[in-house]
Design an enzyme around this catalytic site. Structure first.
Site, PDB file in Angstrom:
ATOM      1  N   LYS A  80       3.637 -12.061 -11.080  1.00 44.86           N
ATOM      2  CA  LYS A  80       2.484 -12.022 -10.168  1.00 44.86           C
ATOM      3  C   LYS A  80       1.962 -10.590 -10.135  1.00 44.86           C
ATOM      4  O   LYS A  80       2.752  -9.632 -10.106  1.00 44.86           O
ATOM      5  CB  LYS A  80       2.931 -12.487  -8.775  1.00 44.86           C
ATOM      6  CG  LYS A  80       1.810 -12.688  -7.766  1.00 44.86           C
ATOM      7  CD  LYS A  80       2.358 -13.264  -6.459  1.00 44.86           C
ATOM      8  CE  LYS A  80       1.277 -13.460  -5.403  1.00 44.86           C
ATOM      9  NZ  LYS A  80       1.812 -14.052  -4.157  1.00 44.86           N
ATOM     10  N   SER A 155      -0.836 -17.862  -2.243  1.00 40.94           N
ATOM     11  CA  SER A 155      -1.520 -16.888  -3.076  1.00 40.94           C
ATOM     12  C   SER A 155      -0.992 -16.830  -4.512  1.00 40.94           C
ATOM     13  O   SER A 155      -1.684 -16.320  -5.380  1.00 40.94           O
ATOM     14  CB  SER A 155      -1.398 -15.511  -2.446  1.00 40.94           C
ATOM     15  OG  SER A 155      -0.042 -15.096  -2.454  1.00 40.94           O
ATOM     16  N   SER A 179       3.235 -18.649   0.178  1.00 40.58           N
ATOM     17  CA  SER A 179       2.521 -18.308  -1.057  1.00 40.58           C
ATOM     18  C   SER A 179       3.234 -18.670  -2.354  1.00 40.58           C
ATOM     19  O   SER A 179       2.616 -18.677  -3.408  1.00 40.58           O
ATOM     20  CB  SER A 179       2.197 -16.814  -1.078  1.00 40.58           C
ATOM     21  OG  SER A 179       1.032 -16.579  -0.332  1.00 40.58           O
TER      22      SER A 179
END
Lengths: 514, 108, 491
Positions: A80, A155, A179
């Site tokens: 990420k 996210s 997330s």
């Protein structure tokens, strides 16, 4: 050989270890898959095929030389883009950090390198990990592989979609209010949020420090266990890191579930829960019953306050964590020529009208530099949360909002402690609905926030939670099942998830991408 | 969920536009007139929702500020190398040989 | 002291002290003054995204030691908070400090004035807490409105903020408090307290309690900053008291009528000037730093630290008076010169067996030399044991005071031992027969003096002694006088 990108990480690792597959071949297969699919999905903000292949070749050489190059040696992994990678752009999906190159690696990134994992690239996310749809990323769009008109969740949208669409066997996400788990649920993959402190946060760009936790995403619980074993552990550079040894998660998985006490969270089956989600989750509970688990009902009575609590604490911490992005030491800075010209114009405008008070209140060049930089560098969602947090911490409101929320947080934690006196794990949905169409909630932040109903409590309490694929809606969108456990019960969660996956085939379905 | 719906509908606007403007200075955000408008509406919605916390009695509850309850975590006072100046300044938006540059701080 | 004035000055001081650690408070960059800009920084103190603070154990311990020496209570639980404000030398946009639960509170520091200008008193310490320092913004005013340059070397340096009660009623009391505080910190070895280098910084809060026919009235509190020496503090406070009184007479503003004002001391012009500050800047939005965990200090640990504090100035002053019978004034001067000086004195007093003489020498010759040469006590080349030999020789009358000073000079300037210095100055013991011989000879040469002394003019002897010293510099007048008189008697 069948399509490599369809295999689990554990399977790939055994092929690599047996010498039946090289890391170069494997990495190439994933890079090709990315090349073929990512234009449609948008998982990655950046890849560096040359660099990845270089790492893969080095791993192959070491293996050929008879070295034992680490527990993940040769396996590709996606990161990420809020994990700092030394010398490589780390953007957090924000214009603010579009060109930011950290001079250091996150502890997790270090551990992955040491374990021999091959970095494939950095995945898209909501800006600074704030959001549940990956729509707030300033640097790219990410689509749900099961239906590209839908959001992938967030996210960690890129982290989940790259697994779901076979562009990486493993990926790392971060979870502040769901997330990891929510995009995992929306994309039909496994996502684990570990106990707060289990994985070092050093090098994870902070959103809300007391809630943020790094965790694995993968197709199976076994793959997630493989990855967690590598990234977990104490780190002296993170004061909140837990000083506890890391279990051998993968060996725990095989132990039978018999006697497991599962608590069904009453409050997670109330108003707002989509009927298809509810029936998939209830069906899953039946699967556990068949596996020998003892099912009872438990209450987390303060659940209804979790979102309100979360949306005070997270923005408060975020407003402070994001204060550093002011255009002075790194990151984006507004155009100073325009800034000075604008101020000059405003000053002369005010002088002409003799508005002395307005003239007095006019920003100094430095203050305007901060304000303009942040106005241009941040997107709407980030600004909203900064404003909310700044307001809630400001004089006169601190006790009513922040302090109050900290107390309710304690009550939420106590609910869990209470529940785990009765049961081993609690079970329920991850999200109230399956993935929703892109753009449908973008102008209604509160509606977006309410979607975090079932996930934020685990972050507030600091307990671990896992999301497992448990069905599909009639529209063909994945549905997730959530298991939550007491602190440091990752082994239990993974074990329960593993046995569920042995009984079900939801995780074997693949989206049609061609 | 019931109470949540009620809060969404029932709460009156409590944050004024002026207050939002004051907060935007504290937060060092330059907001346009339109931004201010939208922000005021949205913040009021969210703050209205959040105010349900006030219903809950929490008199003798200890606040929980940390994700983990640990104490006394220290590092030894032992030097590690710093970054060379050039590397420290590598991400600086504007710099000279050895310092970050900003518009004058005096006259602030 | 100020009884002649129609008002009382009320002063509280906030002191920031940099702690003597090897590394910074939250990262392991070196904590040292004066490196080239931006060479003592790392991702943590630059506040780069993703970095986390870890508390320096030594910094906490030094704070604990200081707090206990300042007679503070040390609560069992303490935590760190973020104080938010924007400034280019504060890279995180917040300073890690302590807000509602500081590591120590409610202490006191005793001050007194040997000249008796005020009665000995305890000045209350409201709190002492541990926080990080900011970096430096440099602005060349002559270059006009260009840019400020930011150096982050100092960012993250450990600071102990010590806040006194508003209990000092003259600039002298304030100065004495600072002197005593600095001395204490020096004895504890927690800070080098160098105001020029900024390792000790002082802000003052001052207002007046004015006598009026309606009773006492408090004027608005003003915070005074930018005072770079104790002398500057004294002058700034004197100036500010007068300014506030004039302002009171003109405007009559009372405490609470206007917001607290901040003024900066202009040392060149010897005035304080109002500093502009925006209203919003005081909303610091403190909240607990989620990246740092709280610290718990058990009462046993506090006791342990208390036991290990060593001898602090106030106790040492008393001990010098009782153990060495030196005067309060002398004890004060000795202790105020710092622990090394006091230690030197004690050794000298012990080895020479004459504390009062040791004290005199320390305060006159030794101190003068240290000042002239800008030496620290460490750098003084003569050991107390060597100096003690000199003192003993003086005491036994083997050498007179002025000769002794020459020897002292030789020892300090050439780095010679006592024996070497005596030799190189050609000083030897003049034996009794040589002395008598010289005496006999002089009395023969100067019969008039013999006559004068016999007639009762004792002072005439001075001439003979002078002449004796001229002919043999090793002659000790004290030793010469009596034999000379005896010989005259026999004539």
């Amino acid at each position: 050989m069948a399509d490599l990108t369809d295999y689990t990480a554990v399977k790939l690792l055994s092929l690599l270890q047996a010498g039946e597959l090289t890391s170069t071949e494997l990495t190439k297969a994933y890079l090709d898959r990315i090349e073929a699919c990512d234009q449609k999905i948008g998982s990655f903000l950046r890849t560096d095929p040359e660099e990845s292949l270089k790492h893969a070749a080095a791993m192959d050489r070491r293996r050929n030389a008879g070295e034992s190059p680490g527990p993940l040696a040769g396996l590709p992994i996606a990161l990420k883009d809020n994990l700092c990678t030394r010398g490589q752009t780390t953007t957090c999906g924000s214009r603010m950090l579009e060109n930011f190159k950290p001079p250091y690696d996150a502890t997790v990134v270090e551990k992955l390198r040491e374990a021999g994992a091959i970095p494939l690239g950095k995945t898209n996310l909501d800006e600074f990990a704030m959001g549940g749809s990956t729509e707030s990323s300033a640097l790219g769009e990410t689509c749900n592989p099961w239906n590209t008109t839908c959001i992938p969740g967030g996210s960690s949208g890129g982290a989940a979609t790259c697994i779901a669409s076979g562009m990486s066997p493993l990926s790392i996400g971060s979870d502040t209010g769901g997330s990891i788990r929510q995009p995992a649920a929306f994309c039909g993959v496994v996502g684990l949020k570990p106990t707060y402190g289990r994985v070092s946060r050093m090098g994870l760009v902070a959103f809300a420090s007391s809630l943020d936790q790094i965790g694995p995403l993968a197709r199976t619980a076994e793959d997630a266990a493989l990855l967690l074993e590598v990234i977990a552990g104490h780190d002296a550079r993170d004061s909140t890191s837990l000083d506890q040894s890391v279990p051998r998660y993968r060996s725990v998985l095989q132990q039978p579930l018999k006697g497991l006490k599962l608590g069904v969270v009453e409050e997670h089956f109330g108003e707002g829960l989509d009927a298809e989600v509810e029936s998939a989750v209830r069906e899953s509970i039946r699967v556990y019953q068949e596996l020998g688990a003892k099912i009872t009902s438990v209450s987390l009575p303060h659940s209804e306050y979790a979102i309100a609590t979360y949306y005070v604490i997270a923005p408060c911490e975020a407003s402070s964590n994001l204060a550093r992005y002011d255009g002075v030491h790194y990151g984006y800075r507004t155009d100073e020529n325009i800034l000075h010209a604008t101020l000059k114009q405003q000053r002369s405008g005010l002088s002409a009208t003799d508005d002395e008070q307005a003239l007095n209140n006019l920003d100094s060049p430095l203050v305007r530099l901060y304000r303009q930089t942040r106005a241009e560098g941040f997107g709407a969602e980030v600004k909203r949360r900064i404003m909310l947090g700044t307001y809630a911490l400001s004089a006169g409101y601190y006790e009513a909002y922040y302090l109050k929320a900290l107390k309710v947080r304690r009550l939420i934690r106590q609910d869990y402690d209470e529940a785990f006196r009765e049961v081993d794990l609690v079970i329920g949905p991850v999200t109230p609905t399956p993935a929703f169409p892109r753009g449908s909630k973008i102008d209604d932040p509160l509606a977006m926030y309410l979607g975090d109903l079932y996930t934020v409590s685990a972050n507030l309490a600091g307990v671990p939670a896992i999301s497992i694929p448990c069905g599909f809606s009639n529209a063909g969108l994945p549905i997730g099942l959530q298991l939550q456990g007491p602190p440091l019960s990752e082994d239990r969660l993974l074990q329960a998830a593993h046995w569920f996956q042995k009984e079900t085939a939801w995780h074997q379905r693949r989206p049609a991408l061609n | 969920m019931k109470s949540q719906q009620a809060w969404r509908r029932g709460k009156k606007m409590s944050l004024t536009r002026n207050e939002v403007e004051r907060v935007s200075l504290l937060a060092r955000l330059q907001l346009t007139e339109d931004d201010l408008e939208t922000m005021t509406t949205q913040l009021n919605q969210i703050v209205g929702y959040v105010e349900q916390l006030a219903q809950l009695p929490t008199d003798n509850i200890q606040p929980m500020a940390h994700g983990v309850e640990r104490f006394n975590v220290f590092a030894n006072d032992e030097r590690r190398p710093s970054l060379p100046c050039d590397e420290a300044l590598t991400n600086a938006p504007r710099r000279d040989d050895d310092c970050y540059l900003v518009p004058a701080v005096l006259g602030d | 002291m100020m009884s002649d004035k129609p008002y009382k000055i009320v002063i509280g001081l906030e002191t920031h002290v940099q702690l003597l650690t090897e590394t910074k408070l939250f990262c392991r960059c070196q904590n040292r003054f004066g490196g080239p800009p931006n060479t003592q920084t790392c991702p943590v103190c630059i506040g780069l995204p993703g970095t986390l603070p870890v508390m320096n154990r030594k910094a906490f311990q030094l704070s604990l030691i200081t707090a206990i020496a300042l007679n503070c209570e040390v609560p069992k639980f303490t935590k760190w908070d973020r104080k938010s404000y924007y400034y280019p030398d504060l890279p995180k946009g917040y300073q890690i400090s302590q807000y509602d639960l500081p590591m120590s509170q409610n202490g006191w520091l005793e001050i007194s004035d040997p000249q008796g200008n005020f009665d000995s008193k305890r000045v209350g310490i409201i709190r002492a807490h541990l926080e990080e320092d900011a970096g430096k913004s440099m602005h060349d005013e002559l270059a006009g409105k260009a840019d400020s340059r930011i150096d982050l070397n100092r960012t993250g340096t450990p600071l102990l903020e010590i806040v006194s009660c508003p209990e000092m009623y003259s600039s002298l009391e304030a100065k004495t408090y600072l002197t005593e505080l600095k001395l204490l910190l020096t004895y504890l070895e927690v800070s080098d307290c160098n105001m020029q280098e900024g390792s000790l910084r002082v802000d003052a809060n001052i207002n007046l309690h004015v006598d009026t026919p309606q009773g006492k009235v408090a004027t608005p509190i003003v915070e005074v900053k930018n005072m770079n020496s104790f002398r500057a503090v004294e002058r700034a406070l004197d100036y500010e008291a007068q300014r506030q009184y004039s302002e009171w007479q003109e405007a009559g503003k009372k405490l609470g009528d206007v917001p607290k004002q901040t003024r900066g001391w202009d040392d060149g012009a010897q005035v304080t000037r109002a500093q502009r500050s925006k209203e919003e800047s005081s909303d610091y939005r403190y909240f607990p730093d989620p990246d740092l965990v709280p610290v718990i200090v058990e009462p046993e640990e506090v006791e342990q630290v208390r036991q290990s504090l060593g001898e602090l100035p106030a106790v040492l002053r008393k001990r010098l008076q009782t153990d060495y019978s030196i005067k309060p004034y002398d004890a004060n001067v000795t202790v105020n010169q710092g622990p090394k000086f006091a230690e030197y004195f004690i050794r000298l007093a012990e080895t020479s067996g004459d504390p009062q003489q040791a004290s005199n020498w320390m305060q006159q010759e030794v101190l003068r030399t240290l000042n002239e040469e800008s030496w620290a006590v460490d750098e003084f080349p003569v050991t107390p044991d060597e100096l003690s030999q000199l003192l003993q020789a003086v005491q036994k009358g083997e050498i007179d005071r002025s000769r002794a000073r020459e020897v002292f000079r030789e020892m300090t300037m050439q780095g010679n031992s006592f024996q070497q210095a005596m030799q190189s100055l050609g000083i030897e013991q003049v034996d009794q027969s040589a002395l008598l011989q010289l005496c006999e000879q002089l009395l023969t040469e100067f019969p008039q003096i013999v006559a004068d002394v016999k007639a009762g003019k004792q002072q005439a002897l001075g001439r003979i002694i002078g002449e004796a010293k001229r002919r043999n510099p090793n002659v000790n007048p004290g030793q010469f006088r009596q034999p000379c008189l005896d010989l005259i008697e026999q004539k």
